[in-house]
Design an enzyme around this catalytic site. Structure first.
Site, mmCIF file in Angstrom:
data_model
loop_
_atom_site.group_PDB
_atom_site.id
_atom_site.type_symbol
_atom_site.label_atom_id
_atom_site.label_comp_id
_atom_site.label_asym_id
_atom_site.label_seq_id
_atom_site.Cartn_x
_atom_site.Cartn_y
_atom_site.Cartn_z
ATOM 1 N N HIS A 29 -8.629 8.122 1.976
ATOM 2 C CA HIS A 29 -8.054 9.422 1.943
ATOM 3 C C HIS A 29 -8.575 10.481 1.930
ATOM 4 O O HIS A 29 -9.367 9.818 1.099
ATOM 5 C CB HIS A 29 -6.684 9.773 0.538
ATOM 6 C CG HIS A 29 -6.987 8.977 -0.407
ATOM 7 N ND1 HIS A 29 -7.588 7.727 -0.670
ATOM 8 C CD2 HIS A 29 -7.108 9.976 -1.712
ATOM 9 C CE1 HIS A 29 -7.592 7.204 -1.338
ATOM 10 N NE2 HIS A 29 -7.894 8.715 -2.202
ATOM 11 N N HIS A 69 -9.639 14.471 0.176
ATOM 12 C CA HIS A 69 -8.488 14.834 -0.139
ATOM 13 C C HIS A 69 -9.269 16.418 0.288
ATOM 14 O O HIS A 69 -10.302 17.003 0.493
ATOM 15 C CB HIS A 69 -9.524 15.142 -1.596
ATOM 16 C CG HIS A 69 -9.143 13.937 -2.319
ATOM 17 N ND1 HIS A 69 -7.875 13.888 -3.869
ATOM 18 C CD2 HIS A 69 -9.469 12.938 -2.012
ATOM 19 C CE1 HIS A 69 -8.033 12.877 -4.427
ATOM 20 N NE2 HIS A 69 -9.395 12.167 -3.559
ATOM 21 N N HIS A 85 -4.642 1.052 8.351
ATOM 22 C CA HIS A 85 -4.648 0.852 6.607
ATOM 23 C C HIS A 85 -6.443 0.745 7.054
ATOM 24 O O HIS A 85 -7.135 -0.378 7.175
ATOM 25 C CB HIS A 85 -4.189 -0.371 6.560
ATOM 26 C CG HIS A 85 -4.835 -0.877 4.716
ATOM 27 N ND1 HIS A 85 -3.856 0.249 3.651
ATOM 28 C CD2 HIS A 85 -5.188 -1.716 4.584
ATOM 29 C CE1 HIS A 85 -4.512 -0.702 2.457
ATOM 30 N NE2 HIS A 85 -5.456 -1.286 3.393
ATOM 31 N N THR A 103 -8.363 5.349 -7.038
ATOM 32 C CA THR A 103 -7.446 4.576 -7.071
ATOM 33 C C THR A 103 -5.913 4.040 -6.833
ATOM 34 O O THR A 103 -5.393 3.169 -6.471
ATOM 35 C CB THR A 103 -6.256 5.491 -8.022
ATOM 36 O OG1 THR A 103 -6.133 6.946 -7.384
ATOM 37 C CG2 THR A 103 -7.299 6.208 -9.536
ATOM 38 N N GLY A 111 -14.176 6.646 -8.582
ATOM 39 C CA GLY A 111 -12.516 7.343 -9.198
ATOM 40 C C GLY A 111 -11.290 6.938 -8.125
ATOM 41 O O GLY A 111 -10.374 7.506 -8.615
ATOM 42 N N ASN A 145 -13.301 9.452 -2.093
ATOM 43 C CA ASN A 145 -13.526 9.236 -3.472
ATOM 44 C C ASN A 145 -13.985 7.261 -2.882
ATOM 45 O O ASN A 145 -13.413 6.114 -2.418
ATOM 46 C CB ASN A 145 -12.607 8.754 -4.219
ATOM 47 C CG ASN A 145 -13.089 10.489 -5.084
ATOM 48 O OD1 ASN A 145 -13.397 10.860 -5.212
ATOM 49 N ND2 ASN A 145 -11.552 11.126 -5.759
ATOM 50 N N CYS A 191 0.562 -1.426 0.109
ATOM 51 C CA CYS A 191 0.311 0.200 -0.433
ATOM 52 C C CYS A 191 0.834 1.582 0.337
ATOM 53 O O CYS A 191 1.871 1.231 1.442
ATOM 54 C CB CYS A 191 -0.815 0.037 1.044
ATOM 55 S SG CYS A 191 -1.575 1.529 1.571
ATOM 56 N N HIS A 224 -6.599 2.930 0.298
ATOM 57 C CA HIS A 224 -5.758 3.686 1.631
ATOM 58 C C HIS A 224 -6.819 4.738 2.322
ATOM 59 O O HIS A 224 -6.526 5.375 1.161
ATOM 60 C CB HIS A 224 -4.584 3.733 1.733
ATOM 61 C CG HIS A 224 -4.356 4.224 2.944
ATOM 62 N ND1 HIS A 224 -3.283 2.971 4.052
ATOM 63 C CD2 HIS A 224 -4.906 5.099 4.006
ATOM 64 C CE1 HIS A 224 -2.926 3.305 5.128
ATOM 65 N NE2 HIS A 224 -4.096 4.900 5.056
ATOM 66 N N ASP A 274 -1.322 16.069 -2.204
ATOM 67 C CA ASP A 274 -1.136 15.266 -3.886
ATOM 68 C C ASP A 274 0.238 15.690 -4.902
ATOM 69 O O ASP A 274 0.638 16.661 -5.142
ATOM 70 C CB ASP A 274 -2.355 15.863 -4.113
ATOM 71 C CG ASP A 274 -2.766 14.102 -4.616
ATOM 72 O OD1 ASP A 274 -4.054 13.564 -4.704
ATOM 73 O OD2 ASP A 274 -2.125 13.943 -6.149
HETATM 74 P P1 AMP Z 1 -8.320 8.560 -5.249
HETATM 75 O O1 AMP Z 1 -8.391 8.887 -7.345
HETATM 76 O O2 AMP Z 1 -8.987 9.341 -4.473
HETATM 77 O O3 AMP Z 1 -7.755 6.868 -4.695
HETATM 78 O O4 AMP Z 1 -7.174 9.696 -5.099
HETATM 79 C C1 AMP Z 1 -5.577 9.649 -4.950
HETATM 80 C C2 AMP Z 1 -4.899 10.600 -5.114
HETATM 81 O O5 AMP Z 1 -3.262 9.703 -4.622
HETATM 82 C C3 AMP Z 1 -4.437 10.884 -6.372
HETATM 83 O O6 AMP Z 1 -5.641 12.774 -6.574
HETATM 84 C C4 AMP Z 1 -3.128 11.140 -6.452
HETATM 85 O O7 AMP Z 1 -2.383 12.313 -7.183
HETATM 86 C C5 AMP Z 1 -2.185 11.233 -5.549
HETATM 87 N N1 AMP Z 1 -0.647 10.102 -5.180
HETATM 88 C C6 AMP Z 1 -0.798 8.958 -6.120
HETATM 89 N N2 AMP Z 1 0.256 9.118 -5.293
HETATM 90 C C7 AMP Z 1 1.141 9.662 -4.396
HETATM 91 C C8 AMP Z 1 2.384 9.863 -4.250
HETATM 92 N N3 AMP Z 1 3.106 9.238 -4.240
HETATM 93 N N4 AMP Z 1 2.411 11.111 -3.687
HETATM 94 C C9 AMP Z 1 1.084 11.959 -3.479
HETATM 95 N N5 AMP Z 1 -0.219 11.742 -3.761
HETATM 96 C C10 AMP Z 1 0.371 10.217 -4.802
HETATM 97 ZN ZN ZN Z 2 -2.262 1.001 3.656
#
Ligand code: AMP
Ligand code: ZN
Length: 115
Positions: free
Chosen positions: A101, A103, A47, A96, A94, A88, A5, A99, A31
């Site tokens: 989070h 925004h 987690h 991705t 969306g 999300n 993760c 874990h 981000d």
């Molecule tokens: P989500 O689409 O809600 O899962 O948001 C995942 C977020 O993680 C996206 O806005 C990505 O730009 C961000 N993200 C992915 N890899 C990293 C990273 N290494 N450092 C900071 N943010 C990241």
């Molecule tokens: Zn995690």
């Protein structure tokens, strides 16, 4: 922690995030692909893959994500102008990184409804 993760690696320090705020239970960092002048992610140190996996005993932790978002807004200068928090869950939203989070987006006007 899930070994694979990304956000657990941020929490453990295996990957160094651009940290904005931290408590014993949550971490906030910028981000990597910002969608607004301020775009910070607030994650629990524990987690939890998606909001669907959150349990009643996680209620305080989920609340702390929002209190951390408030701190982040103050620290980054977007509290008065306004900001948006987004969590999300799964594919249609969306998500991705699996874990959870929150925004925190601000520094420009936001449209509604979101696309
Ligand atoms: P989500 O689409 O809600 O899962 O948001 C995942 C977020 O993680 C996206 O806005 C990505 O730009 C961000 N993200 C992915 N890899 C990293 C990273 N290494 N450092 C900071 N943010 C990241
Ligand atoms: Zn995690």
């Amino acid at each position: 922690m899930a070994d694979s993760c990304l956000f657990c690696k941020m929490v453990s320090g295996a990957i160094q995030p651009d940290k904005v705020y931290e408590t014993p239970r949550v971490l906030a960092f910028r981000d990597i692909n910002p969608q607004a002048p301020v775009h910070v992610l607030v994650v629990p140190k524990q987690h939890v893959a998606t909001l669907n996996e959150a349990r009643p005993e996680d209620a305080l932790l989920l609340g702390e994500l929002f209190l951390a978002a408030r701190e982040v807004a103050g620290k980054t200068g977007i509290a008065e102008g306004g900001y948006r928090t987004v969590l999300n869950c799964n594919a249609d939203a969306g998500q991705t990184v699996f874990h959870i989070h929150l925004h925190v987006l601000g520094g420009r006007p936001m449209r509604w409804p979101p696309g």
